[in-house]
Design a protein around this motif. Structure first.
Motif, PDB file in Angstrom:
ATOM      1  N   TRP A  39       0.755  -1.344  -0.089  1.00  0.00           N
ATOM      2  CA  TRP A  39       0.226   0.092   0.134  1.00  0.00           C
ATOM      3  C   TRP A  39       0.778   1.409   0.160  1.00  0.00           C
ATOM      4  O   TRP A  39       0.476   2.335  -0.680  1.00  0.00           O
ATOM      5  N   LEU A  70     -13.785   4.038  -8.021  1.00  0.00           N
ATOM      6  CA  LEU A  70     -12.782   3.742  -9.264  1.00  0.00           C
ATOM      7  C   LEU A  70     -13.036   4.772 -10.309  1.00  0.00           C
ATOM      8  O   LEU A  70     -12.121   4.765 -11.171  1.00  0.00           O
ATOM      9  N   TYR A  79      -8.945   5.975  -4.940  1.00  0.00           N
ATOM     10  CA  TYR A  79      -9.064   5.193  -6.181  1.00  0.00           C
ATOM     11  C   TYR A  79      -8.353   3.692  -5.891  1.00  0.00           C
ATOM     12  O   TYR A  79      -9.057   2.476  -6.369  1.00  0.00           O
ATOM     13  N   ALA A  80      -7.374   3.836  -5.137  1.00  0.00           N
ATOM     14  CA  ALA A  80      -6.627   2.500  -5.121  1.00  0.00           C
ATOM     15  C   ALA A  80      -7.379   1.783  -4.204  1.00  0.00           C
ATOM     16  O   ALA A  80      -7.539   0.447  -4.061  1.00  0.00           O
ATOM     17  N   VAL A 125     -10.008   0.056  -5.915  1.00  0.00           N
ATOM     18  CA  VAL A 125      -9.558  -1.175  -6.487  1.00  0.00           C
ATOM     19  C   VAL A 125      -9.698  -2.333  -5.759  1.00  0.00           C
ATOM     20  O   VAL A 125      -9.846  -3.503  -5.911  1.00  0.00           O
ATOM     21  N   LEU A 126      -9.225  -2.028  -4.336  1.00  0.00           N
ATOM     22  CA  LEU A 126      -9.192  -3.152  -3.725  1.00  0.00           C
ATOM     23  C   LEU A 126     -10.272  -3.812  -3.177  1.00  0.00           C
ATOM     24  O   LEU A 126     -10.596  -4.969  -3.074  1.00  0.00           O
TER      25      LEU A 126
END
Lengths: 238, 427
Positions: free
Chosen positions: B11, B425, B323-324, B327-328
């Motif tokens: 991360w 996203l 955003y990340a 995704v996760l």
């Protein structure tokens, strides 16, 4: 033709097919615009279903709902026997992790991580990372002709990133692969190579594919082609 | 745990700069918190030390208005304390007794050997009675002294600790003499010359006397070198027989502590200044309060800025990376698992920053204290250290910094995670 239920009409027909995903009367509204208007759909084991339609008709929205990423809809959706509107966020997360693989249109890779780290991301964050998973990931990378090194994916070409996204979708051995325009912006050879590989893996592992596609050459590989028009899914002949 | 470590490592990859900055701010906040608490309390201690008084509750110190006792001389002004004034005070029903103090109006100097070096200083002698001398001191000293005793015994001197502070702060420093502590000065033998000083001399020949410092006093009533009152009166009569007989101060003892205000009112109505333990304490309290409040406000402002900056950076980083997180979540990571991982990360990193910052704050306080004590001997002989480390206060303060930063980041993180994945996203 409005599809209230699926029929295996394509080349990938299987005698033991059973519904993996069953969607019924799905309605999705964006600012009073009905993007999906009682769309119904069934995906059986091992099937390759292509979804087409003009830009902006709601193909990605449909995929988002089928992938349990968008819970804001009405209708019934059952995935692997689980009714998703009634499922908890933990159950939905488990479905996505254990049952599905995603290839997003924009790949959704974390740019600072290497290909292998991106592929292992779901397993690491779910606490299921193991030597076996790593071996599987390395094998998929190899089959997709990707380097297993520490290069961050932001330095990879679009084609390479596309393959990394595909590898990530396949590493958890899903039953359903959801792909949103997976070959967009790829050249014809790369497009063919990717689907050659997906076909091969599908035969090996038996997963089903539902993909939003435009390329006629790839559409011809699908068992069924569904066109999204006016918020309703119509079956087209493959 | 291994997966958690790996998850945190993945991360943070490529984002360490943001974390280093936010944690750096948290470290600075912890450092400043410890520093200001430590030094602030130390300054409070030293002010209390300088302003404290051993004036008993039932005593009033009465002095002429405008009298300012200096190192070598006094300036007079306003009503003087004469025998008549003393008599009228004695007549008050609330007064139990009065012990006068008298300045020697005769020039005098003192010389001796200190650490192998000769020293010399003009002095002001102030005659005090045994009432001024604590009972514990009277057990082992003889406070009776006249000029006729000079051949047999040394002149007993009680040194004002305030004077000692002035000595350490200036005289010792500028003359290369060793500093003196209240304990170290007792027993010191010196020569006292009465009748002349570096700036004045009288026609009558000066007298040389052996003297010994027998004790020190923190009394605000004493600004000079206290010697037996009989000796001062004798010297004044000897050198200045025509001078009007006045007192430098009167220590008035009331029958009860409750009688003190009445005596104060009476003295003030006569144009005299009256000082009580309560008055001194109030002045000290106000001064200490002002200094503490000023330091506290400064500390709070700096602390607030540092903590706000740390939180802002943490939150901005989380916001940039929503955003990340999307995704996760899209890939099937449970939100609860993400909350656990990031709460662990934020808490653990913040804990390290806070503890490390706290330790650096202690080190900085210690360094500042040592430097100040070396630069200002007046402090060195007043307190052992300017840095105070009250473990409870420091732990509470650091705990607060840790809690505020961690909980803020945690709340914001929860807020991000409650956003629909499809929105996360969208870059």
């Amino acid at each position: 033709m409005f599809l209230s239920a699926s029929a295996n009409t394509g080349r990938g027909e299987s005698p033991v097919s059973k519904p993996l995903i069953h969607a019924s009367s799905i309605v999705k509204v964006f600012d009073e615009l009905k993007v999906l208007n009682k769309a119904s759909f069934t995906l059986n084991e091992g099937e390759f279903v292509a979804v087409t339609g003009k830009s902006g008709v709601g193909k990605s929205t449909l995929l988002g709902i089928l992938g349990t990423l968008d819970p804001a809809f009405t209708g019934e959706l059952t995935i692997n026997g689980v009714s998703t509107p009634k499922a908890s966020s933990m159950e939905l997360a488990e479905l996505r992790r254990e049952f599905m693989g995603f290839i997003f249109q924009d790949f959704h890779l974390l740019p600072n991580l290497s290909a292998l780290d991106n592929i292992l991301l779901p397993a690491v964050f779910s606490g299921t990372d193991s030597l076996e998973v790593r071996k599987d990931a390395a094998a998929i990378l190899s089959r997709l002709d990707l380097r297993n090194d520490n290069t961050p994916t932001r330095f990879l070409s679009r084609g390479e990133r596309q393959r990394v996204a595909s590898a990530r979708a396949l590493v958890n051995n899903p039953k359903v692969l959801l792909a949103d325009e997976p070959t967009a912006s790829l050249d014809e050879d790369s497009e063919e190579n990717l689907f050659d590989l997906l076909d091969a893996l599908r035969k090996e592992r038996g997963f089903a594919i539902i993909a939003v596609l435009h390329s006629k050459r790839i559409l011809s590989r699908a068992d069924r082609i569904l066109e999204l028009k006016g918020g309703v899914l119509h079956e087209k002949h493959a | 745990m291994k997966n958690t470590r790996k998850a945190i490592s993945l991360w943070n990859r490529g984002h360490w700069k943001d974390y280093v900055f936010s944690q750096g701010m948290l470290l600075v906040a912890s450092l400043l918190l410890v520093f200001f608490i430590s030094i602030g309390l130390g300054v409070g201690n030293i002010l209390e030390r300088f302003l404290s008084s051993d004036l008993p509750e039932e005593q009033v110190r009465i002095t002429p208005q405008g009298v300012q006792a200096g190192f070598f001389q006094t300036e007079r002004g306003g009503t003087e304390i004469t025998a008549d004034v003393m008599d009228s005070l004695t007549a008050l029903p609330q007064v139990e007794r009065i012990d006068p103090q008298v300045y020697a109006h005769v020039p005098a100097y003192l010389r001796g050997l200190l650490g192998g070096r000769n020293y010399y200083t003009d002095i002001t002698l102030e005659g005090v009675s045994t009432a001024f001398v604590p009972d514990s001191m009277l057990e082992y000293i003889d406070w009776n002294y006249t000029l006729s005793d000079s051949a047999e015994k040394p002149l007993p001197i009680i040194l004002s600790e305030n004077l000692l502070i002035l000595y350490n702060a200036g005289f010792a420093e500028s003359n290369g003499l060793m500093g003196l502590t209240p304990e170290g000065v007792i027993g010191l033998e010196v020569q006292v010359n009465v009748g002349s000083s570096s700036i004045a001399s009288l026609q009558a020949p000066p007298i040389n006397l052996r003297a010994e410092i027998v004790g020190t006093s923190r009394s605000m009533a004493l600004f000079a070198l206290a010697v037996p009152i009989e000796f001062v009166e004798e010297v004044n009569n000897l050198y200045l027989p025509d001078d009007k007989h006045t007192y430098s101060a009167l220590m008035v003892t009331a029958l009860e502590a409750e009688d003190v205000p009445a005596i104060v009112r009476y003295a003030e109505s006569m144009g005299l200044a009256a000082e009580t333990r309560r008055g001194i304490a109030q002045k000290a309290e106000v001064l200490v309060g002002v200094v503490t409040a000023a330091l506290g406000a400064l500390a709070a402002a700096i602390l607030f800025s540092a903590v706000a900056s740390a939180i802002h950076t943490l939150v901005a980083d989380l916001k940039n990376r929503s955003y990340a997180l999307g995704v996760l979540v899209a890939l099937g990571t449970k939100r609860e698992r993400l909350v656990y991982i990031f709460a662990f990360q934020i808490f653990f990193m913040s804990l390290i920053s806070t503890v490390f910052g706290g330790l650096l704050g202690c080190a900085l306080s210690f360094l500042v204290s040592s430097t100040l004590l070396n630069l200002l001997p007046v402090l060195k002989y007043a307190v052992e250290s300017l840095a105070v480390f009250p473990v409870g206060w420091l732990a509470s303060g650091l705990g607060l910094v840790l809690a505020v930063s961690t909980i803020s980041a945690w709340f914001f993180f929860r807020k991000i995670l409650s956003t629909p994945v499809t929105e996360l996203l969208r870059r």
